[in-house]
Scaffold this active site. Structure first.
Site, PDB file in Angstrom:
ATOM      1  N   ARG A 109       0.029 -59.175 -10.514  1.00  0.00           N
ATOM      2  CA  ARG A 109       0.535 -58.409  -9.540  1.00  0.00           C
ATOM      3  C   ARG A 109       2.341 -57.756  -9.703  1.00  0.00           C
ATOM      4  NH1 ARG A 109      -2.012 -59.991  -3.852  1.00  0.00           N
ATOM      5  NH2 ARG A 109      -3.972 -58.880  -4.021  1.00  0.00           N
ATOM      6  N   SER A 110       2.863 -58.006  -9.181  1.00  0.00           N
ATOM      7  CA  SER A 110       4.611 -57.421  -9.167  1.00  0.00           C
ATOM      8  C   SER A 110       5.150 -58.356 -10.093  1.00  0.00           C
ATOM      9  CB  SER A 110       4.618 -57.102  -7.674  1.00  0.00           C
ATOM     10  OG  SER A 110       4.511 -56.211  -7.263  1.00  0.00           O
ATOM     11  N   ALA A 111       4.677 -59.544 -10.384  1.00  0.00           N
ATOM     12  CA  ALA A 111       5.941 -60.387 -10.675  1.00  0.00           C
ATOM     13  C   ALA A 111       5.425 -59.838 -12.739  1.00  0.00           C
ATOM     14  CB  ALA A 111       5.198 -61.793 -11.436  1.00  0.00           C
ATOM     15  N   THR A 112       4.879 -58.309 -12.774  1.00  0.00           N
ATOM     16  CA  THR A 112       4.733 -57.823 -14.095  1.00  0.00           C
ATOM     17  C   THR A 112       5.965 -56.987 -14.272  1.00  0.00           C
ATOM     18  OG1 THR A 112       2.256 -57.790 -13.356  1.00  0.00           O
ATOM     19  CG2 THR A 112       3.314 -55.882 -15.434  1.00  0.00           C
ATOM     20  N   LYS A 113       6.304 -56.992 -12.435  1.00  0.00           N
ATOM     21  CA  LYS A 113       7.964 -55.565 -12.720  1.00  0.00           C
ATOM     22  C   LYS A 113       8.546 -56.276 -13.117  1.00  0.00           C
ATOM     23  CE  LYS A 113       7.192 -53.544  -8.130  1.00  0.00           C
ATOM     24  NZ  LYS A 113       5.753 -53.339  -7.634  1.00  0.00           N
TER      25      LYS A 113
END
Length: 387
Positions: free
Chosen positions: A66-70
């Site tokens: 999820r937002s750890a991709t950011k």
């Protein structure tokens, strides 16, 4: 619990906390990896590959983070700036002329990274199929009027961060951000992480699902959200609800088409080692891999650019250039840490002072947005190991 892997001497508290995540905090399949000064000191995995299956988790099992991709997407922009191909203080419209529409002509590149661009929502949300089309997503965010004057305030760009960062990389390099990350980050580092999953890697990726925390985990690790936060998530007209609903309906995260899409805000896939190895490469030399950030890039990445009440998450948040910083909303290892959580579970970060790089992935997502109790238990254990 049958835990696989190794821990270096002194890091046994991390193994104890990892076991506790399965015994008391309801993890079903997960992995944690920690590097110190570029060397792997913790590498643990347990449970099942699929949240609803029986096949065992393997060392190379990967999950959507999820937002750890950011944090990975942020590195792409910072590396382009380091190489002189992108000016973080330049207007976005200098690279992407269409973005100047609807009062956004003064938006600077660093505003995108620090969640100050003012476009966390789309007046016309995209379907999952439309969101997977990078041209459609870029056009939508370029046409969107800002919710506040860009640069004057901050609010978490939960979904729109995908097209803001992705289109900027495409305009500068001619490549999709997924291709750029594969060629310039994951490959040189030797990290198992992807933004846009290749078909040949699909068998390694487990099924994920939302799950409830066990009743036994009702102690200090679970924090009751403030009424203002609960109300914001319940109100269909709030920036909070609209930001997370910029893709509507919510995508099926187990759908191969979604996993193959390039959405650097939300659909990166990684192993725990891949996430930790990525962060280790940002702060120092790395066993068997390339150091990514020059020392002069680390400081801007973790220097506070946004702080205080977040217009989307409602709670107080702190951001550097694309990275969440240590604080009450997202506790990391120390004041100098920088990284990014994934909603409901995953976490990756680096702590330059201690030389620690951390990665945790799970197939069981919770309601937490930034401070999952399982990841926090592991972070506290790392702190204990260093004391």
């Amino acid at each position: 619990m049958d835990v696989n892997g190794v821990v270096a001497e002194g890091f046994e508290p991390v193994r104890d906390a990892f076991v506790g995540n399965f015994e008391a905090r309801g993890d079903r399949g997960a992995a944690v990896t920690v590097y110190r000064d570029g060397h792997r000191v913790v590498d643990l995995w347990a449970g099942t590959k699929d949240v609803d299956g029986t096949a065992p988790w393997q060392r190379d099992t990967a999950q959507i983070v999820r937002s750890a991709t950011k944090g990975v997407a942020a590195a792409a922009l910072l590396l382009l700036a380091e190489r002189g191909e992108l000016d973080l203080d330049a207007p976005v419209g200098e690279y992407w002329p269409e973005y100047k529409a609807a009062g956004k002509e003064r938006t600077l590149v660093w505003h995108l990274l620090a969640h100050r661009a003012g476009v966390p929502v789309l007046d016309r949300p995209l379907t999952p199929a439309q969101a997977a089309d990078p041209v459609r997503g870029a056009e939508a965010v370029a046409a969107q009027a800002p919710a506040w004057e860009p640069g004057t305030d901050h609010g978490y760009h939960a979904q729109t961060y995908s097209w803001l960062t992705g289109e900027l990389v495409r305009r500068v390099t001619g490549r999709s951000i997924g291709e750029w990350i594969a060629d310039e980050i994951a490959g040189p580092v030797g990290a198992d992480l992807w933004v846009g999953l290749p078909a040949g890697e699909a068998a390694r990726v487990g099924r994920v699902a939302q799950s409830e925390a066990p009743a036994a985990d009702a102690g200090a690790l679970r924090v009751r959200p403030k009424r203002s936060v609960s109300e914001a998530y319940a109100d269909p007209g709030s920036l909070t609800r609209r930001a997370f609903a910029a893709i509507t309906p919510m995508p099926d995260e187990n759908d191969p088409a979604y996993r193959a899409a390039v959405l650097p805000a939300s659909n990166g896939i990684a192993t725990a080692d891949g996430l930790a190895r990525f962060y280790a490469s940002l702060i120092g030399e790395l066993d068997g891999g390339t150091r990514l950030f020059a020392p002069g890039t680390v400081e801007p990445a973790r220097t506070e650019r946004s702080s205080g009440p977040d217009r989307v998450l409602v709670v107080s948040t702190r951001f550097g250039l694309g990275y969440m910083l240590h604080g009450s909303a997202s506790p990391l290892l120390s004041d100098g840490s920088f990284g990014h959580p994934g909603r409901g579970g995953a976490l990756g970060f680096a702590d330059p002072a201690s030389g620690i790089a951390f990665g945790y992935v799970t197939n069981s997502f919770r309601k937490s947005v930034t401070a999952d109790p399982r990841a926090q238990a592991l972070v506290r254990a790392v702190r204990t190991a260093l004391s």
